[in-house]
Scaffold this active site. Structure first.
Site, short mmCIF file in Angstrom:
data_model
loop_
_atom_site.label_atom_id
_atom_site.label_comp_id
_atom_site.label_asym_id
_atom_site.label_seq_id
_atom_site.Cartn_x
_atom_site.Cartn_y
_atom_site.Cartn_z
N GLY A 12 5.27 92.12 16.10
CA GLY A 12 4.54 91.29 15.15
C GLY A 12 3.32 91.95 14.53
O GLY A 12 2.39 91.25 14.13
N SER A 13 3.34 93.27 14.41
CA SER A 13 2.18 93.90 13.77
C SER A 13 2.11 93.51 12.28
O SER A 13 1.01 93.37 11.73
CB SER A 13 2.20 95.42 13.94
OG SER A 13 3.23 96.01 13.21
N ASN A 14 3.26 93.30 11.66
CA ASN A 14 3.25 92.83 10.26
C ASN A 14 2.80 91.38 10.18
O ASN A 14 2.07 90.99 9.27
CB ASN A 14 4.62 93.00 9.61
CG ASN A 14 4.84 94.43 9.14
OD1 ASN A 14 4.33 94.84 8.11
ND2 ASN A 14 5.57 95.19 9.93
N LYS A 65 25.65 78.95 14.38
CA LYS A 65 24.54 79.51 13.63
C LYS A 65 23.98 78.49 12.63
O LYS A 65 22.77 78.41 12.41
CB LYS A 65 25.01 80.76 12.88
CG LYS A 65 23.93 81.41 12.07
CD LYS A 65 24.26 82.83 11.72
CE LYS A 65 23.14 83.40 10.87
NZ LYS A 65 23.16 84.84 10.81
N MET A 90 15.26 90.14 13.66
CA MET A 90 16.45 90.97 13.86
C MET A 90 17.77 90.21 13.71
O MET A 90 18.73 90.46 14.44
CB MET A 90 16.38 91.62 15.26
CG MET A 90 15.14 92.48 15.47
SD MET A 90 14.94 93.76 14.21
CE MET A 90 16.15 94.93 14.82
N ARG A 91 17.82 89.30 12.75
CA ARG A 91 19.06 88.55 12.50
C ARG A 91 19.31 88.41 11.02
O ARG A 91 18.35 88.36 10.24
CB ARG A 91 18.93 87.12 13.05
CG ARG A 91 18.97 87.10 14.49
CD ARG A 91 18.83 85.74 15.09
NE ARG A 91 18.60 85.98 16.48
CZ ARG A 91 19.56 86.27 17.35
NH1 ARG A 91 20.81 86.29 16.97
NH2 ARG A 91 19.26 86.53 18.60
N HIS A 109 11.53 96.48 4.93
CA HIS A 109 12.44 97.38 5.64
C HIS A 109 11.84 98.79 5.65
O HIS A 109 11.35 99.25 4.61
CB HIS A 109 13.81 97.37 4.95
CG HIS A 109 14.83 98.19 5.66
ND1 HIS A 109 15.46 97.75 6.82
CD2 HIS A 109 15.32 99.43 5.41
CE1 HIS A 109 16.29 98.69 7.23
NE2 HIS A 109 16.23 99.71 6.41
#
Ligand code: GRF
Length: 192
Positions: A12-14, A65, A90-91, A109
């Site tokens: 979670g640095s972003n 989902k 990550m999904r 990205h």
């Protein structure tokens, strides 16, 4: 002020950079919700410290989902979220959220897309032996790292570059580029 939700799965640095930018006033938005798919992720602590509500749930605890995403959607609506910001989530985003937030989901990205899509883009760039890689912010569609590009920034790969050193350089760029690009998006101005 626009209300945004950040989706993250890891450190979670972003997430932190975005929250800090809202506090500094350089990003005029309210981070209304963290959505996380991993109970033990560090980003959950970061949200707690920043007093930001979080919805933490694993897709495995839902029958499908779409049910997982419907539960997320309910939370997003509860918090009147207008934009979804993916930051190390990550999904793949499924139809339920794509339909509800069409044109309002962005991702960051760690490569110059379309090069090195998918997992470990930093490792892929090192493996390929390229001299330049970078960071891309793009709209999210049903593919993996495939939507229309909003902003890009190059990062040079040095002779002695390691995975760790390159990741550090890339993240330093991300932490400035992402809040700046979100601010431009929210105000409808130039994107870079
Ligand atoms: C970032 O490098 C981002 O580009 C990628 O995942 C990483 C997340 O890092 N999508 P962090 O959790 O924000 O530190």
């Amino acid at each position: 002020m626009s209300r945004i939700a950040i989706f993250a799965s890891g450190s979670g640095s972003n997430f932190q950079a975005i929250v800090d930018a809202t506090k500094a006033g350089t990003l005029q938005a309210k981070v209304s919700l963290l959505v996380c798919d991993k109970q033990e992720a560090k980003v959950v602590d970061r949200a707690k410290k920043a007093s930001i509500p979080s919805f933490v749930a694993t897709p495995q605890s839902f029958h499908s989902k779409s049910l997982y995403e419907e539960a997320i959607l309910e939370k997003l609506q509860e918090h009147q979220v207008e934009w979804i910001i993916l930051a190390g989530y990550m999904r793949l985003i499924g139809e339920t959220l794509l339909r509800a937030y069409e044109g309002k989901i962005v991702n960051i990205h760690p490569s110059l897309l379309p090069a090195f899509q998918g997992k470990d883009a930093i490792g892929q760039a090192l493996q390929a032996g390229v001299k330049e890689t970078g960071v891309t912010v793009h709209f999210v569609d049903e593919g993996m790292d495939t939507g229309p590009i909003i902003a890009k920034e190059q990062v040079h790969i040095d002779e002695q570059e390691t995975h760790e050193s390159l990741q550090k350089k890339i993240q330093a760029v991300e932490h400035v580029l992402y809040p700046k690009t979100i601010q431009a998006l929210l105000t409808g101005g130039n994107h870079t």
